[in-house]
Scaffold this active site. Structure first.
Site, PDB file in Angstrom:
ATOM      1  N   HIS A   1      67.263  17.383  41.618  1.00 28.82           N
ATOM      2  CA  HIS A   1      67.278  15.999  41.134  1.00 28.82           C
ATOM      3  C   HIS A   1      67.170  16.049  39.614  1.00 28.82           C
ATOM      4  O   HIS A   1      66.149  16.468  39.066  1.00 28.82           O
ATOM      5  CB  HIS A   1      66.087  15.250  41.746  1.00 28.82           C
ATOM      6  CG  HIS A   1      65.964  13.817  41.317  1.00 28.82           C
ATOM      7  ND1 HIS A   1      66.137  12.764  42.193  1.00 28.82           N
ATOM      8  CD2 HIS A   1      65.655  13.244  40.119  1.00 28.82           C
ATOM      9  CE1 HIS A   1      65.943  11.619  41.557  1.00 28.82           C
ATOM     10  NE2 HIS A   1      65.649  11.895  40.287  1.00 28.82           N
TER      11      HIS A   1
ATOM     12  N   CYS B   1      61.696   6.206  35.853  1.00 29.80           N
ATOM     13  CA  CYS B   1      60.361   6.093  36.436  1.00 29.80           C
ATOM     14  C   CYS B   1      59.508   5.181  35.567  1.00 29.80           C
ATOM     15  O   CYS B   1      59.360   5.432  34.368  1.00 29.80           O
ATOM     16  CB  CYS B   1      59.706   7.471  36.545  1.00 29.80           C
ATOM     17  SG  CYS B   1      58.025   7.418  37.217  1.00 29.80           S
TER      18      CYS B   1
ATOM     19  N   ASN C   1      69.558   8.646  35.946  1.00 29.45           N
ATOM     20  CA  ASN C   1      69.888   9.776  36.804  1.00 29.45           C
ATOM     21  C   ASN C   1      71.289  10.276  36.476  1.00 29.45           C
ATOM     22  O   ASN C   1      72.089   9.589  35.842  1.00 29.45           O
ATOM     23  CB  ASN C   1      69.871   9.339  38.276  1.00 29.45           C
ATOM     24  CG  ASN C   1      68.475   9.130  38.812  1.00 29.45           C
ATOM     25  OD1 ASN C   1      67.822  10.051  39.272  1.00 29.45           O
ATOM     26  ND2 ASN C   1      68.005   7.884  38.755  1.00 29.45           N
TER      27      ASN C   1
ATOM     28  N   ARG D   1      67.194   3.242  45.481  1.00 26.98           N
ATOM     29  CA  ARG D   1      65.749   3.374  45.322  1.00 26.98           C
ATOM     30  C   ARG D   1      65.414   3.706  43.864  1.00 26.98           C
ATOM     31  O   ARG D   1      64.857   2.889  43.139  1.00 26.98           O
ATOM     32  CB  ARG D   1      65.211   4.457  46.285  1.00 26.98           C
ATOM     33  CG  ARG D   1      63.685   4.430  46.458  1.00 26.98           C
ATOM     34  CD  ARG D   1      62.916   5.150  45.356  1.00 26.98           C
ATOM     35  NE  ARG D   1      63.334   6.529  45.186  1.00 26.98           N
ATOM     36  CZ  ARG D   1      62.917   7.301  44.186  1.00 26.98           C
ATOM     37  NH1 ARG D   1      62.104   6.816  43.259  1.00 26.98           N
ATOM     38  NH2 ARG D   1      63.345   8.551  44.071  1.00 26.98           N
ATOM     39  N   ASP D   2      65.767   4.893  43.419  1.00 29.75           N
ATOM     40  CA  ASP D   2      65.429   5.323  42.066  1.00 29.75           C
ATOM     41  C   ASP D   2      66.086   4.429  41.027  1.00 29.75           C
ATOM     42  O   ASP D   2      65.511   4.144  39.974  1.00 29.75           O
ATOM     43  CB  ASP D   2      65.871   6.773  41.876  1.00 29.75           C
ATOM     44  CG  ASP D   2      65.183   7.455  40.711  1.00 29.75           C
ATOM     45  OD1 ASP D   2      64.618   6.764  39.853  1.00 29.75           O
ATOM     46  OD2 ASP D   2      65.211   8.697  40.639  1.00 29.75           O
TER      47      ASP D   2
ATOM     48  N   HIS E   1      67.849  14.076  35.730  1.00 29.74           N
ATOM     49  CA  HIS E   1      68.118  12.899  34.901  1.00 29.74           C
ATOM     50  C   HIS E   1      68.948  13.337  33.701  1.00 29.74           C
ATOM     51  O   HIS E   1      68.830  14.464  33.222  1.00 29.74           O
ATOM     52  CB  HIS E   1      66.817  12.245  34.449  1.00 29.74           C
ATOM     53  CG  HIS E   1      66.147  11.455  35.525  1.00 29.74           C
ATOM     54  ND1 HIS E   1      65.816  10.130  35.392  1.00 29.74           N
ATOM     55  CD2 HIS E   1      65.749  11.803  36.780  1.00 29.74           C
ATOM     56  CE1 HIS E   1      65.247   9.691  36.499  1.00 29.74           C
ATOM     57  NE2 HIS E   1      65.192  10.694  37.355  1.00 29.74           N
TER      58      HIS E   1
END
Length: 356
Positions: free
Chosen positions: A247, A280, A289, A53-54, A249
């Site tokens: 989470h 993003c 990430n 997803r990300d 990065h």
């Protein structure tokens, strides 16, 4: 080190709604002892793969559905027990994730796998409930500027949306978990500083609105270990184990150090992306990430059981590299390789107390 499992704070779905072979909690237990070939009694951590997803949302090319399924199957074979498989957003906005329903349906066939999705609004949540997602992450940006750019809502409007999502979830009879993901918790490339008090206010507001748990995200890589210790410490003091995930990065090279700092506050569940892909579209500079394989190696080297097979992850990374030809990948373990002499450094010292 963590004394409790933050993923056990909220109830999950009845067994009929769980993936085959999973127990009635959101996170099937990570194998330890004889079940994993590792010594019993080790602390454990859960790594949720978010690359599908990300990672893929920030890549122009669209990975075919059958390759996404192959990715999930190989990650599952390597011990991954929670994967964020996609996002229910309009296909015109993110065509890379238009097949989320099909990918989710496949993920649900794998025993013990918790399949989560990102949902930006009530409509997306309704699709997640319809398709049987085990968990849905609702993103909220603590940065007002980023919230408007990414979701076209203010942070407090997102909180109100979570209340509607909770009402829809309860009315449907589903017990799919709702996780409120507080992004830009350490600052934003659009707005700059974000006050810790605002992050904590919004985190509590999400829980009050009906989220089962919350997570904190350093969306643009502004965090440092000291700020992570401070903010996660305050958040844990405020909501306890309902702060369920971190989470990070690696935009400025501090992703692993920040994950370690979060671990020190008691967090034992982390998002990561194979090969460190991700970002993003509405946060300039939000690249990369924390790499799944690097994070898993760090934790295992520390004596923390992730249940993950690192050679298997590295082999999968090589396959994904071929599927993403021309894209920039990240991480370091793939280049240096695993150390000789065993994965855990000085396993005889694991039973020794660690001074603060």
């Amino acid at each position: 080190m963590p004394a409790t499992d933050p993923t056990a704070a909220a109830p999950f779905a009845p067994s009929s709604a769980l993936p085959s072979g999973a127990a009635a909690s959101v996170d099937p237990p990570v194998p330890t002892g004889a079940a994993s070939g590792r010594p019993a009694g080790r602390p454990s951590a859960q790594v949720r793969e978010v690359g599908l997803r990300d990672g893929l949302q920030s890549i122009a090319a669209t990975v075919p559905t059958h390759r996404k399924m192959a990715w999930i199957a190989a990650a599952h074979a390597a011990g991954q027990r929670e994967i964020e498989v996609g996002s229910f957003v309009p296909a015109r906005l993110l065509p890379q994730l238009a097949d989320t329903a099909e990918v989710l349906a496949f993920a649900r066939t794998l025993p013990g796998l918790v399949a989560s999705v990102l949902v930006p609004n009530l409509k997306g949540a309704e699709r997640a409930l319809e398709c049987g997602a085990h968990l849905m992450v609702v993103p909220l940006s603590a940065s007002h500027a980023h919230s408007l750019a990414n979701l076209r809502k203010t942070p407090d409007e997102v909180v109100a949306e979570v209340a509607r999502i909770r009402a829809a979830r309860d009315a449907s009879g589903s017990r799919t978990l709702i996780e409120g993901g507080v992004g830009t918790a350490f600052g934003c490339t659009l707005q700059g500083d974000v006050a810790e008090s605002e992050v904590l206010r919004l985190m509590q507001a999400l829980l009050d609105a009906g989220a089962d748990r919350v997570s904190l995200a350093d969306t643009v890589g502004y965090a440092d270990p000291q700020s992570v210790l401070r903010l996660f410490g305050k958040a844990r003091a405020l909501v306890g184990d309902r702060l369920a995930c971190a989470h990070f990065h690696d935009t400025r090279g501090m992703g692993l150090a920040n994950a370690y700092a979060a671990w020190q506050t008691g967090v034992a569940r982390f998002d990561a992306s194979l090969a460190g892909i991700g970002g993003c579209p509405h946060a300039p500079g939000a690249s990369g990430n924390v790499a799944t394989e690097d994070l898993a190696f760090m934790l295992e080297r520390m004596g923390v059981d992730t249940g993950l097979d690192l050679p298997g992850l590295l082999a999968l990374r090589e396959r994904v590299r071929g599927w993403l030809d021309g894209e920039t990948l990240h991480g370091t373990l793939w280049r240096a390789g695993l150390p000789k002499g065993g994965l855990v450094a000085h396993p005889e010292a694991l039973a020794e107390p660690v001074s603060a």
